[in-house]
Design a protein around this motif. Structure first.
Motif, PDB file in Angstrom:
ATOM      1  N   GLN A   1       5.272   5.447  -7.165  1.00 30.10           N
ATOM      2  CA  GLN A   1       4.593   6.698  -6.847  1.00 30.10           C
ATOM      3  C   GLN A   1       3.084   6.459  -6.847  1.00 30.10           C
ATOM      4  N   CYS A   2       2.438   6.911  -5.808  1.00 25.14           N
ATOM      5  CA  CYS A   2       1.005   6.660  -5.645  1.00 25.14           C
ATOM      6  C   CYS A   2       0.195   7.448  -6.683  1.00 25.14           C
ATOM      7  N   CYS A   3      -0.737   6.775  -7.303  1.00 19.14           N
ATOM      8  CA  CYS A   3      -1.574   7.416  -8.311  1.00 19.14           C
ATOM      9  C   CYS A   3      -2.673   8.255  -7.662  1.00 19.14           C
ATOM     10  N   PHE A   4      -2.830   8.115  -6.373  1.00 17.26           N
ATOM     11  CA  PHE A   4      -3.871   8.894  -5.699  1.00 17.26           C
ATOM     12  C   PHE A   4      -3.305  10.143  -5.028  1.00 17.26           C
ATOM     13  N   CYS A   5      -2.185   9.964  -4.323  1.00 16.17           N
ATOM     14  CA  CYS A   5      -1.685  11.107  -3.568  1.00 16.17           C
ATOM     15  C   CYS A   5      -0.275  11.519  -3.996  1.00 16.17           C
ATOM     16  N   SER A   6       0.324  10.800  -4.924  1.00 17.57           N
ATOM     17  CA  SER A   6       1.650  11.126  -5.450  1.00 17.57           C
ATOM     18  C   SER A   6       2.802  10.796  -4.504  1.00 17.57           C
TER      19      SER A   6
ATOM     20  N   ARG B   1       0.829  -1.205   0.000  1.00 16.87           N
ATOM     21  CA  ARG B   1       0.000   0.000   0.000  1.00 16.87           C
ATOM     22  C   ARG B   1       0.859   1.248   0.000  1.00 16.87           C
ATOM     23  N   CYS B   2       0.233   2.333  -0.417  1.00 18.48           N
ATOM     24  CA  CYS B   2       0.909   3.631  -0.362  1.00 18.48           C
ATOM     25  C   CYS B   2       1.147   4.000   1.098  1.00 18.48           C
ATOM     26  N   ASN B   3       2.312   4.520   1.328  1.00 12.01           N
ATOM     27  CA  ASN B   3       2.662   4.890   2.696  1.00 12.01           C
ATOM     28  C   ASN B   3       1.753   5.965   3.271  1.00 12.01           C
ATOM     29  N   ARG B   4       1.334   6.858   2.426  1.00  8.05           N
ATOM     30  CA  ARG B   4       0.600   7.989   2.955  1.00  8.05           C
ATOM     31  C   ARG B   4      -0.910   7.761   2.958  1.00  8.05           C
ATOM     32  N   CYS B   5      -1.485   7.550   1.781  1.00  8.70           N
ATOM     33  CA  CYS B   5      -2.949   7.480   1.717  1.00  8.70           C
ATOM     34  C   CYS B   5      -3.461   6.066   1.897  1.00  8.70           C
ATOM     35  N   LYS B   6      -2.564   5.118   1.962  1.00  6.18           N
ATOM     36  CA  LYS B   6      -2.913   3.721   2.203  1.00  6.18           C
ATOM     37  C   LYS B   6      -3.683   3.080   1.055  1.00  6.18           C
TER      38      LYS B   6
END
Ligand SMILES: [Zn+2]
Length: 1153
Positions: free
Chosen positions: A505-510, A483-488
């Motif tokens: 790189q997260c496609c939701f929060c970058s 999972r993305c570290n920030r937005c999960k």
């Protein structure tokens, strides 16, 4: 078209979303675990967890080998020995600190269950040894031949529509429609024609002549309005028209044309209906002045089936050319006196199925006449206004043959009424998610300007047709999903791998996150991971992760769920035969509990309670010779008097359960108790699940208003006089908050409540339904239940309800690209915060509608992404995460928004929005708001996207041309405008049902399907082509079927041939047909077989068994039937389609002026 190419990095940093509350977020970045293979998504775990094949009734009784009845044992002795006081001493601590419910031998612990399924069923890596795949792996290039198939899934419960009707249509390009400026004039009331009598005063009617004035401009006079007929009358041209424009001209002025809105101008007439091939996408004819040209290629009239690359979608809009947008007629064109039918390629075909219809609206029907000479021009031809039937037919013929491949961002799927296959290539199937628009405005201002709601209708556990592949189950071992570290957000096809694959790189929060070592993989020269096609989470729109213990309550893997059957045994329930019926049914039904995959038996345990003013619990432990009853009469503080032996395995306790079910009807046969309790029943089930430390479902069979002294006691507060007052909303509100609190407790435990109601009078569905509603349960109502007529319907519903796939203890969160976020939710669930949708149970039929709002800008390049993550416990107790991803386009031009909308989904949202609104606002306010919003939507289109030269005409975007007719159906529905026969409970019930409906269900619910049975081809499997829902479409010589998902009407005209009546009903004349029939007689002739097969086919498509009602023309029941002819004016004051269109036009013009 690789999905990878669609993976856009998100816009800059956005708001991080907190993890699921109440569940621990698995720590990201855990150390790689030894023994966790690199490529570890499980084999296609084919079988939907526990989905069982619905079993036809006939198949299922004979197969049961119940043990013979045990020796008759009276429960009395047990009962007497367990007086309340005595039981009291057995009382277990109410908290979960109670001892395990059952012996460890018979009830696998959570860990046991996990190891069993986690390491048996779910395999790491690609198991070559898996069962041979029985389904074509539609979209899975990986895992060839490794997918076990759920043997149980058949086509019987498919949600998608019937085979396309046999009518072959040229793919007509509906070039938008225009409606002349005579909006202020109204057609005579429908009652002048064959329609419903006008003598019935409208009940509420904003649209009635005597109504609230909303419609006054024309309803007041009911005649020609002073408004002049505009010169620019309906002329419509297809942007693609190759025909001389003049030949298509509509009369600009219709002599004597008064009332009906001159809704004549229809674009499609611009091309020859006879063309056998799609017209070229180019515009052959010279554009008219002011005409804009655009639209999809003709082969894809309504939607883009093979969407252009995103760049073209998001590019500057080439003029106003909404797809098939109507082009207003240049004022210079002379009226075309010869224009009659406005039949064009688009609407003209509709006539096929209705050859006898000859009357022009709103005149008297001309039954039996042939469609020969067109009606005089002064008459309004309803065929000239957009036809739902035609839109449906067009979509079927244009989009039903090719699979819908989900690899491209922002594609509008085929309509829900089209039968199509889906290939997952990176976006979730429309069976899981549908959107109001697939092209979202980049800015909040633009969204507000358009007033088009941005919403997604999500059905996370939707049933798929057997030809499609179920989501693969991915097992990342103890480290859990990446999972993305920030937005999960969960790993998905849109994540961008960088730095040689070491980070993504997260496609939701970058946010950039390290790739855990065990998940590392090299990238190919295009930047795509080389294991791209081996991992569902990189290449598919929908998949599942096996959840780790971090996703479980209290950090413990769950136990398998339990089903508790709670049967009202008060006087009414016993006397009607209901108790006996339920017990008989359960004897066999218990063998069909949901099973996981290939498991031999269901892991679900069962328990039984009966009740009236007191509750009776049953010990059905396998070691007992006979069941034991324990009575709890102190209902004020409910507890479960036994732990061991209450929830049991069906096979182990088979004999005892059979004995119990045999004895229950006898025990209460002579009861005199008429009063019931309700809340204590739910509390009892809840406490039992708590004690067993598991989630589960209560099946409550209840008959009356709970007036006995107990918590949650209710009083009869029904008052129909409140209708159309400011207090009407109280009818929809629960009369006490007690049930809200109870529901909250249920959700915390994962206790889902399904309610089967059998009322003979008001029982306050609005209050009793709260628990069902907030726990994600289902509610069924059988008013005036009679064994003979209602048992089939009830039993079919019960069977399906017990067998259907369901996830427990579910939490759903929708993550979005930075720029938009989910702000509002509609459905059967509970929310304790603003982001997480909690459901004690979520079954395959339940839908959650989610609205999005901007909180920043979106970019055309990046588009907008949605990720729906559902955490749930399967029917075998496995904790899973189901992920659905969807990528949408973003636009800076309103026109792009308007041509990528989906009206059916829009209506789903609007109906749910309105139905929630009645809880807090007067119904009239809700209705006015709906009208206003839609008028704004259409006015914005008119102002910004349509040709400026078309003043005075109603111009509808191609994708929304059915918005007025469908909106009118919502406005006329029983919740918003009840007819005189609709009860308060009916309205509360409908309100609750609609809130969980998917798009297909709302579509047929609001605009029922009407089929001419006498036109059916007895030698083919197809359905007869549907016709529009208007009385004037009916011929006295024919028999019709109308279905709306809850009812099936069979309407018989007075002039139907005797032979047909004999063949279908087995009687010799019309007068002998009994409308007490609840099923068609089984007769051995082709017509009877065909009609019954149609009825059966419709029944299995719907999530509920529909009630069959025979209606004879001119009979009393016909009033009920006419209520569903939604294009006509309704008895309750609802406007006819043409009236409403006229009204909408007026509203739009006011907004524009
Ligand atoms: Zn993120």
């Amino acid at each position: 078209m690789s999905v990878n190419q669609q993976a856009h990095t998100g816009p800059p940093y956005g708001q991080p979303q907190p993890g699921y509350q109440g569940y621990q977020q698995p720590a990201y970045g855990g150390q790689p675990l030894p023994g966790v293979p690199q490529s570890q998504y499980g084999a296609y775990n084919g079988p939907m967890p526990g989905y069982q094949q619905p079993v036809p009734p006939q198949g299922y009784f004979p197969s049961l080998g119940f043990p013979s009845k045990g020796s008759p044992v009276s429960l009395n002795s047990d009962t007497s020995s367990l007086a309340p006081n005595f039981i009291g001493s057995l009382r277990a601590p109410p908290t979960s600190g109670a001892p395990p419910p059952a012996s460890g031998a018979s009830l696998p612990s959570g860990h046991l269950a996990y190891s069993q399924f986690g390491h048996g069923d779910v395999q790491n890596g690609i198991p070559a040894s898996a069962a041979p795949m029985q389904r074509p792996p539609a979209s899975q290039p990986f895992l060839p031949g490794s997918a076990p198939t759920p043997v149980s899934q058949t086509s019987t419960f498919q949600q998608y529509g019937p085979p396309p009707a046999s009518v072959q249509h040229l793919s007509n390009h509906m070039a938008g429609m225009t409606i002349g400026s005579t909006a202020a004039s109204a057609p005579p009331p429908a009652g002048l024609g064959y329609g419903p009598s006008t003598s019935v005063p409208p009940v509420s009617g904003s649209f009635s002549a005597t109504g609230s004035g909303l419609y006054t401009p024309y309803t007041a006079s009911q005649g020609p309005s002073p408004t002049s007929v505009s010169q620019g009358l309906p002329l419509a041209q297809s942007p693609f028209s190759g025909q001389p424009i003049s030949a298509q001209r509509l009369p600009t002025q219709v002599p004597g044309f008064a009332p009906p809105p001159s809704s004549t101008g229809i674009g499609p007439s611009s091309y020859p209906p006879t063309t056998g091939a799609p017209r070229p996408p180019t515009m052959p004819g010279p554009p008219l002045p002011g005409q804009t040209v655009a639209g999809p290629p003709t082969s894809q009239p309504n939607h883009v089936s093979s969407p252009p690359p995103p760049s073209t979608m998001s590019g500057p809009h080439p003029g106003p050319p909404m797809s098939g947008l109507h082009v207003p007629p240049p004022p210079t064109h002379p009226p075309q006196p010869g224009y009659q039918m406005q039949q064009n390629g688009s609407f003209g075909q509709v006539r096929g199925p209705q050859p006898h219809y000859g009357g022009a609206y709103p005149g008297t029907p001309n039954y039996g006449s042939q469609p020969g000479p067109p009606p005089p021009p002064k008459r309004l031809d309803p065929d000239s206004i957009p036809s739902p039937i035609q839109v449906i037919e067009d979509d079927r013929s244009n989009r039903g043959s090719e699979p819908f491949v989900t690899g491209v961002r922002g594609q509008v799927p085929p309509l829900v009424t089209t039968n199509f296959l889906v290939k997952d290539q990176g976006n979730a199937s429309p069976r899981y998610i549908r959107c109001t628009s697939y092209n979202i405005p980049c800015t909040s201002d633009m969204a507000k300007q358009s007033q088009v709601p941005l919403a997604a209708v999500i059905k996370p556990l939707a049933t798929l047709p057997p030809e499609e592949t179920l989501p693969y189950l991915v097992d990342h071992g103890e480290s859990g999903p990446v999972r993305c570290n920030r937005c999960k957000a969960y790993m998905c096809p849109f994540m961008q791998f960088i730095e040689g694959g070491r980070r993504f790189q997260c496609c939701f929060c970058s946010c950039v996150t390290e790739v855990p070592p065990h998940y590392f993989q090299h990238l190919d020269h295009t930047g795509k991971r080389v294991d791209f096609y081996d991992r569902p989470e990189l290449s598919l729109g929908s998949y599942e992760f096996l959840a780790t213990v971090d996703y479980c309550k209290n950090n413990k893997f769950p136990s398998p769920p339990a089903f508790i059957f709670m049967i009202d045994v008060s006087y009414n329930a016993v006397k009607s035969g209901l108790v006996r019926l339920i017990c008989e049914e359960l004897k066999s039904l218990l063998d069909y509990l949901p099973r996981e995959g290939n498991m031999e038996e269901s892991a679900i345990r069962v328990g039984f309670v009966t009740y009236n003013k007191v509750l009776h619990f049953y010990n059905v432990k396998s070691s007992l010779a006979q069941p034991q009853m324990m009575v709890v009469s102190d209902v004020a503080d409910m507890f479960v008097p036994l732990l061991d032996g209450f929830l049991v395995n069906v096979n182990e306790s088979r004999t005892v359960i059979a004995s119990l079910l045999e004895q229950i009807p006898e025990m209460f046969a002579d009861t005199r108790e008429t009063e019931t309790v309700f809340a204590p029943v739910i509390q009892a089930g809840l406490e039992a699940l708590k004690a067993a430390e598991c989630a589960g479902k209560l099946f409550v069979f209840h008959t009356s208003l709970p007036i006995a002294e107990a918590p949650g006691k209710l009083k009869n507060r029904d008052d129909k006089k409140l209708i159309n007052t400011d207090k009407e909303k109280t009818l929809f509100q629960p009369q006490t908050s007690f049930y809200n609190n109870l529901a909250k407790d249920c959700v915390a435990q994962g206790c889902c409540v399904d309610l089967f109601l059998f009322p003979n009078q008001y029982l306050d569905v609005a209050t009793l339904g709260v628990v069902t509603y907030q726990t994600g349960g289902s509610i069924y109502k059988y008013a005036y239940f009679q064994l003979e007529t209602d048992q089939d319907r009830f039993l079919n519903d019960l069977r399906r309800d017990v067998q259907k796939e369901v996830g427990f203890d579910a939490v759903m969160r929708v993550r979005t690209s930075t720029g938009i976020r989910a702000t509002d939710f509609f459905g059967a669930f509970y929310m304790s915060n603003t982001t997480d949708v909690e459901m004690a149970g979520l079954d395959c039929d339940k839908t959650i509608t989610v609205e999005f709002k901007h909180d920043d800008k979106l970019s055309e390049d990046s588009g907008a992404l949605l990720q729906c993550a559902l955490l749930y416990t399967s029917c075998a107790g496995q904790r899973r995460l189901r992920i659905h991803n969807l990528s949408l386009n973003c636009c800076t031009q309103l026109a792009d928004l308007y041509r990528n909308c989906e009206t059916d989904t829009l209506i789903n949202y609007l109906a749910k929005y309105a139905y929630r609104g009645v809880l807090s606002s007067p119904v009239k306010t809700v209705r006015d708001a709906l009208i206003n919003q839609c008028a704004q939507i259409l006015a914005c289109y008119r102002k910004n996207c349509a040709s400026p030269s078309s003043a005075g005409q109603l111009i509808l975007p191609e994708c929304m041309k059915l918005l007025p007719v469908y909106l009118n159906c919502v406005l006329k529905s029983d919740v918003l405008q009840p007819g005189p026969e609709v009860t308060t409970d009916d309205r509360a019930y409908i309100r609750q049902l609609v809130t969980s409906m998917d798009v297909a269900e709302t579509n047929v619910f609001f605009y029922p399907r009407l089929l001419p049975l006498t036109k059916a081809d007895v030698n083919s499997d197809s359905l007869p082509a549907a016709i529009r829902n208007s009385e004037e479409r009916l011929s006295k010589g024919d028999i019709y079927l109308l279905e709306n998902g809850l009812n099936i009407f069979v309407w018989v005209g007075v002039n139907v041939q005797q032979g047909l009546i004999q063949n279908l009903f087995g009687v010799s004349s019309f007068s002998q047909i009994s409308n007490a029939l609840s099923a068609l007689p089984v007769l051995d002739n082709p017509f009877s077989k065909k009609v019954r097969s149609i009825v059966d086919m419709l029944q299995v498509q719907r999530s509920r068994y529909m009630k069959l009602i025979i209606v004879k023309q001119e009979d009393k029941l016909e009033m009920l039937f006419k209520h569903f002819l939604v294009e006509d004016k309704s008895l309750s004051g609802g406007a006819s389609y043409v009236d409403f269109l006229c009204h909408m036009h007026k509203e739009i013009r006011q907004l524009l002026s």
